[in-house]
Motif scaffolding. Structure first.
Motif, short mmCIF file in Angstrom:
data_model
loop_
_atom_site.label_atom_id
_atom_site.label_comp_id
_atom_site.label_asym_id
_atom_site.label_seq_id
_atom_site.Cartn_x
_atom_site.Cartn_y
_atom_site.Cartn_z
N UNK A 189 0.81 -1.28 0.06
CA UNK A 189 0.10 0.15 0.05
C UNK A 189 0.97 1.12 -0.03
N UNK A 190 2.27 1.14 0.08
CA UNK A 190 3.21 2.32 0.12
C UNK A 190 3.45 2.67 -1.31
N UNK A 191 4.31 3.85 -1.48
CA UNK A 191 4.74 4.34 -2.51
C UNK A 191 5.82 3.30 -3.06
N UNK A 192 5.67 2.65 -4.30
CA UNK A 192 6.80 1.90 -4.83
C UNK A 192 8.07 2.48 -4.99
N UNK A 193 7.96 3.88 -5.34
CA UNK A 193 9.21 4.58 -5.21
C UNK A 193 9.88 4.71 -4.03
#
Length: 272
Positions: A213-217
């Motif tokens: 659910x977090x930013x992949x970047x």
């Protein structure tokens, strides 16, 4: 309803992959020992390489079928090459090179990798667990580096093991070759959580979905920085981490995340 996509390996090999809601589960299906043969390592490597630039993959779970997570290298395969003209040297070199490449691919992979362990993880199988970013195991799981018992010190598993546990604990396992249980593995720092077998997949999936659910970047930046700074002096680590932090702050996802936090809303990640 969760979207499940069964994936065929790029090349033939004893693994099975399945993608569900951003979580790629790669299962070693080479029972009973789930040995890391040349074919098995090649199959793992191919799946990891394919997932590297696949934006639909957010988190990777490494699992295994059967009662053994992995017994390490295929000793029958190894022994068969002693009949070679060079007594197996070229094959042994290839085996170690392929294994080292696989373990480094896991560490350097831009996606977080979780080991889901249910059963025995020994030698290169333990190395596989230790190379992952997180490891969650069942209460029945056991771990060991038994090479010393057969005249073959677990030198390559030692690299990953010694980066997870203290030197004294690593040497205890390497010198005795004795098996430790799941509770001891957690005490040593080899695994993050020990859970009842019937809840293992559920707990792993929970961790995977939270991370997904977090930013992949942001995850990519953070994972790379974690392993890089760990090899530096304190001063160099702070200098490096500060540069990483500044670049991260300039990313669109960081701007979006901070704005969403201030505005008390759910962020919409763009991966940039």
């Amino acid at each position: 309803m969760a979207e499940v996509v069964a994936l065929k390996p790029i090349q033939e090999g004893p693994v099975f992959s399945e993608l569900t809601d951003g979580v790629l589960r790669i299962t070693l299906a080479n029972p009973p020992a789930n040995a890391l043969s040349i074919a098995a390592m090649a199959a793992f490597q191919a799946e990891l390489e394919r997932a590297r630039d696949d934006r639909s993959v957010r988190v990777i779970v490494l699992a295994a079928s059967g009662k053994v997570f992995s017994a390490g290298h295929d000793l029958k395969e190894v022994s068969a090459h002693r009949a070679d003209a060079d007594r197996g040297r070229a094959f042994f070199q290839r085996t170690m090179a392929d294994c080292s490449k696989l373990m480094q691919t896991i560490v350097r992979h831009p996606k977080p990798v979780i080991a889901e362990v249910d059963g025995l993880a020994t030698a290169a199988g333990l190395q596989l667990v230790a190379s992952c970013d997180l490891a969650i195991c069942s209460q029945e799981s056991t771990f060991c580096t038994p090479g010393v018992n057969i005249g073959l010190f677990c030198s390559t598993p030692m690299v990953a093991l010694s980066r997870n546990v203290s030197r004294k604990q690593a040497m205890e396992m390497l010198l005795t070759g004795e098996t430790i249980d799941a509770a001891t593995a957690r005490e040593f720092g080899l695994v993050n959580r020990v859970v009842p077998r019937e809840y293992l997949v559920q707990v792993v999936n929970k961790y995977a979905q939270i991370i997904a659910s977090k930013s992949a970047l942001t995850l990519k930046i953070g994972k790379e920085a974690f392993y890089a700074q760990a090899e530096m002096s304190l001063a160099d680590a702070y200098e490096y981490a500060s540069r990483v932090m500044v670049e991260n702050m300039l990313a669109r996802d960081a701007e979006e995340g901070i704005d969403a936090f201030i505005g008390k809303r759910t962020p919409e990640w763009k991966g940039e």
